[in-house]
Design a protein around this motif. Structure first.
Motif, PDB file in Angstrom:
ATOM      1  N   CYS A 212      59.753  53.509  -1.738  1.00 31.48           N
ATOM      2  CA  CYS A 212      59.813  53.630  -0.276  1.00 31.48           C
ATOM      3  C   CYS A 212      61.239  53.930   0.198  1.00 31.48           C
ATOM      4  CB  CYS A 212      59.307  52.348   0.384  1.00 31.48           C
ATOM      5  SG  CYS A 212      57.518  52.151   0.285  1.00 31.48           S
ATOM      6  N   ASN A 213      62.225  53.334  -0.463  1.00 34.82           N
ATOM      7  CA  ASN A 213      63.614  53.587  -0.083  1.00 34.82           C
ATOM      8  C   ASN A 213      64.002  55.041  -0.322  1.00 34.82           C
ATOM      9  OD1 ASN A 213      64.061  50.911   0.655  1.00 34.82           O
ATOM     10  ND2 ASN A 213      64.617  50.316  -1.417  1.00 34.82           N
TER      11      ASN A 213
ATOM     12  N   ALA B  53      58.352  48.865   4.551  1.00 38.89           N
ATOM     13  CA  ALA B  53      57.333  48.766   3.496  1.00 38.89           C
ATOM     14  C   ALA B  53      56.659  47.399   3.486  1.00 38.89           C
ATOM     15  CB  ALA B  53      57.972  49.042   2.134  1.00 38.89           C
ATOM     16  N   TYR B  54      57.356  46.372   3.924  1.00 38.88           N
ATOM     17  CA  TYR B  54      56.829  45.012   3.866  1.00 38.88           C
ATOM     18  C   TYR B  54      55.602  44.810   4.760  1.00 38.88           C
ATOM     19  CZ  TYR B  54      59.132  44.442   8.377  1.00 38.88           C
ATOM     20  OH  TYR B  54      59.509  44.578   9.684  1.00 38.88           O
TER      21      TYR B  54
ATOM     22  N   ARG C 121      54.299  46.521  -7.616  1.00 40.47           N
ATOM     23  CA  ARG C 121      54.671  46.397  -6.200  1.00 40.47           C
ATOM     24  C   ARG C 121      56.176  46.536  -5.990  1.00 40.47           C
ATOM     25  NH1 ARG C 121      52.750  45.643  -0.732  1.00 40.47           N
ATOM     26  NH2 ARG C 121      54.745  45.900   0.303  1.00 40.47           N
ATOM     27  N   GLU C 122      56.972  45.954  -6.889  1.00 38.79           N
ATOM     28  CA  GLU C 122      58.419  46.021  -6.703  1.00 38.79           C
ATOM     29  C   GLU C 122      58.924  47.467  -6.763  1.00 38.79           C
ATOM     30  OE1 GLU C 122      60.959  44.654  -9.983  1.00 38.79           O
ATOM     31  OE2 GLU C 122      59.104  44.141 -11.029  1.00 38.79           O
TER      32      GLU C 122
ATOM     33  N   GLU D  74      49.169  46.440  -0.287  1.00 41.33           N
ATOM     34  CA  GLU D  74      49.491  47.264  -1.453  1.00 41.33           C
ATOM     35  C   GLU D  74      48.714  48.582  -1.491  1.00 41.33           C
ATOM     36  OE1 GLU D  74      49.206  46.665  -6.238  1.00 41.33           O
ATOM     37  OE2 GLU D  74      50.214  45.096  -5.083  1.00 41.33           O
TER      38      GLU D  74
ATOM     39  N   ASP E 270      58.141  49.354  -3.454  1.00 39.76           N
ATOM     40  CA  ASP E 270      59.191  49.142  -2.450  1.00 39.76           C
ATOM     41  C   ASP E 270      60.414  50.005  -2.756  1.00 39.76           C
ATOM     42  OD1 ASP E 270      57.520  47.298  -1.303  1.00 39.76           O
ATOM     43  OD2 ASP E 270      58.477  45.562  -2.243  1.00 39.76           O
TER      44      ASP E 270
END
Length: 366
Positions: free
Chosen positions: A211-212, A219-220, A204-205, A224, A208
Motif C-alpha cells: 500500500c505504501n 490501509a488500516y 497482511r504485513e 483483508e 500494508d
C-alpha cells in the motif's frame, strides 16, 4: 552455490497426525493440542519415517507452534525398526509400553526448541515424541512439523583435511549446519520473492507494505479481502479519481453498498418549478461546486465508519469541490432525507407515536 535440497517429511494435516499415537491429544483445524479435560498435559508420538538408506544423518527439525505452553521434543533413530513398527500397530498398547519400547533408541530431548539440528540422529528410521504441558491459561498448539534429511553438508566445500577425523568431521558438520540452515532459509525466501508482491497470496504485513508503494495511506481501515481487491485494482480506481464513478466505486468497495450521489445539475433541471426547486436546494445544495453522497445507516453504523468514508470521498473528489455525506436512517423525517423504498416503507397501519410517549389512535373517516 549448487547443492542438493534436503528431502523432508512434513506434518501439517489431520491425516498426518492421525498416523501417530495420541495420548490426551486432539486434532483441530489440522493442528494438535491437549484435550480440554486432561489437566493441560498430552503426548504425541509420530509415525516412524524411513529414509531408505542406513546410517542416514538426519538434518533438521522445524516446528511451527503458537501459544505459551511448554513443549518437550524427544527424537529417536535406528537402522532397524521393523519390530517396533509392528508393535506400535497394536491398538491395545499403552503409552508406558511404547515409551519402554523406544527408550533405547532415544537420541536427545529438548524443551521449547522449535528449530534444531538433528545431526546426532543417525539411522535409516527416525521418529519423535512431543509432550505438551499447558501452564495455567497458557496453551500450546502445534501447527506443523518438518523433518529434513539427506542434505549435502557445506563441509564438502572445505579441504579434505577437515573430513579425515570422524569425530572432528561430525562436530564441524553440526557447526556448519547452523549457517547452512540460515542460508537455505534465506534462499527459499528469495526464490519465493514474487509472492510478496502478489496481493492474492501476500501476508497482511506485506499488503500494508505494498500500500505504501502506491500511496494508499489508510490501509488500516480495510479488511483483508477488500484490501487485496483494492491493491489489484488500484490503477483502475485511481484513473477515475475526480469522477462520480470513482467516488461511487471506492465508497461501494468500503461500505458494500452503492451510494446515491446528487450533484447540482441534477436539481437544476427542476428550476422551472420554483417551489420544488427551492425545496431541492434546501435539501441538497445550491452550490454548483458541491455534491451530496447518501448512504444507509446499515452500511455506516458508527462514527468510525463515517469518518473513514468521509476521508475516502475527500481523496477521490474533484479538486476545489465540497461535499456532504448524509446517512439515511430508517425513519421518516418530514422535510428531511426520507425516500420510499430506500429508508422508509409502506406497511400495515399502526398507532402514531409522538416523542415515543403519546399515541394517536387510527381513526377511520366515514
Amino acid at each position: 552455490m549448487n547443492y542438493k535440497d534436503p528431502t523432508y517429511y512434513i506434518l501439517n494435516k489431520k491425516r498426518d497426525f492421525e498416523r501417530g499415537y495420541l495420548h490426551n491429544i486432539k486434532i483441530t483445524d489440522n493442528k494438535i493440542k491437549v484435550e480440554d479435560n486432561h489437566k493441560g498435559k498430552g503426548v504425541f508420538i509420530s509415525d516412524i519415517y524411513d529414509s531408505h538408506e542406513i546410517k542416514t544423518v538426519w538434518n533438521r527439525m522445524v516446528m511451527e507452534q503458537y501459544g505459551d505452553g511448554l513443549v518437550k521434543f524427544t527424537y529417536y533413530a535406528c537402522d532397524e525398526a521393523d519390530a517396533i513398527k509392528e508393535k506400535l500397530k497394536s491398538e491395545a498398547i499403552t503409552l508406558k509400553e511404547i515409551e519402554a519400547l523406544i527408550k533405547e533408541f532415544q537420541v536427545k530431548t529438548v524443551v521449547n526448541a522449535f528449530d534444531i539440528m538433528l545431526n546426532d540422529a543417525v539411522g535409516r528410521y527416525f521418529w519423535f515424541k512431543i509432550e505438551i504441558l499447558n501452564l495455567k491459561e497458557k496453551e500450546a498448539v502445534i501447527k506443523s512439523i518438518r523433518i529434513e534429511f539427506a542434505i549435502q553438508s557445506f563441509l564438502r566445500y572445505l579441504p579434505e583435511i577437515y573430513q579425515e577425523d570422524y569425530e572432528s568431521r561430525k562436530f564441524l558438520e553440526g557447526f556448519l549446519g547452523i549457517f547452512q540452515s540460515l542460508y537455505m532459509d534465506l534462499e527459499k525466501k528469495i526464490d519465493k520473492n514474487s509472492s510478496y508482491f502478489d496481493p492474492d497470496i501476500a501476508d497482511r504485513e506485506f499488503l500494508d507494505w505494498l500500500c505504501n508503494w502506491i500511496k494508499i495511506e489508510n490501509a488500516y481501515i480495510w479488511d483483508e479481502n477488500k484490501l487485496r481487491y483494492l491493491l489489484k485494482n488500484a490503477v483502475k480506481l485511481y484513473e477515475k479519481i475526480g469522477t462520480v464513478k470513482g467516488i461511487s466505486d471506492i465508497v461501494q468497495l468500503y461500505a458494500s453498498e452503492k451510494p446515491y450521489i446528487i450533484e447540482y445539475y441534477n436539481i437544476k433541471n427542476f428550476s422551472e418549478t420554483k417551489s420544488k426547486y427551492e425545496e431541492l436546494k434546501r435539501l441538497y445544495t445550491e452550490n454548483p461546486y458541491e455534491f451530496i453522497v447518501l448512504l444507509s445507516e446499515k452500511s455506516i453504523p458508527t462514527e468510525k465508519e463515517y469518518k473513514e468514508v468521509y476521508k475516502l470521498i475527500s481523496e477521490f473528489k474533484p479538486a476545489h469541490t465540497e461535499f456532504k455525506l448524509v446517512i439515511l436512517k430508517e425513519n421518516i423525517f418530514l422535510g428531511g432525507h426520507s425516500y420510499l423504498g430506500i429508508n422508509s416503507y409502506l406497511s400495515k397501519t399502526s398507532n402514531m407515536q409522538l416523542n415515543g410517549l403519546s399515541k394517536i389512535p387510527f381513526i377511520k373517516l366515514e
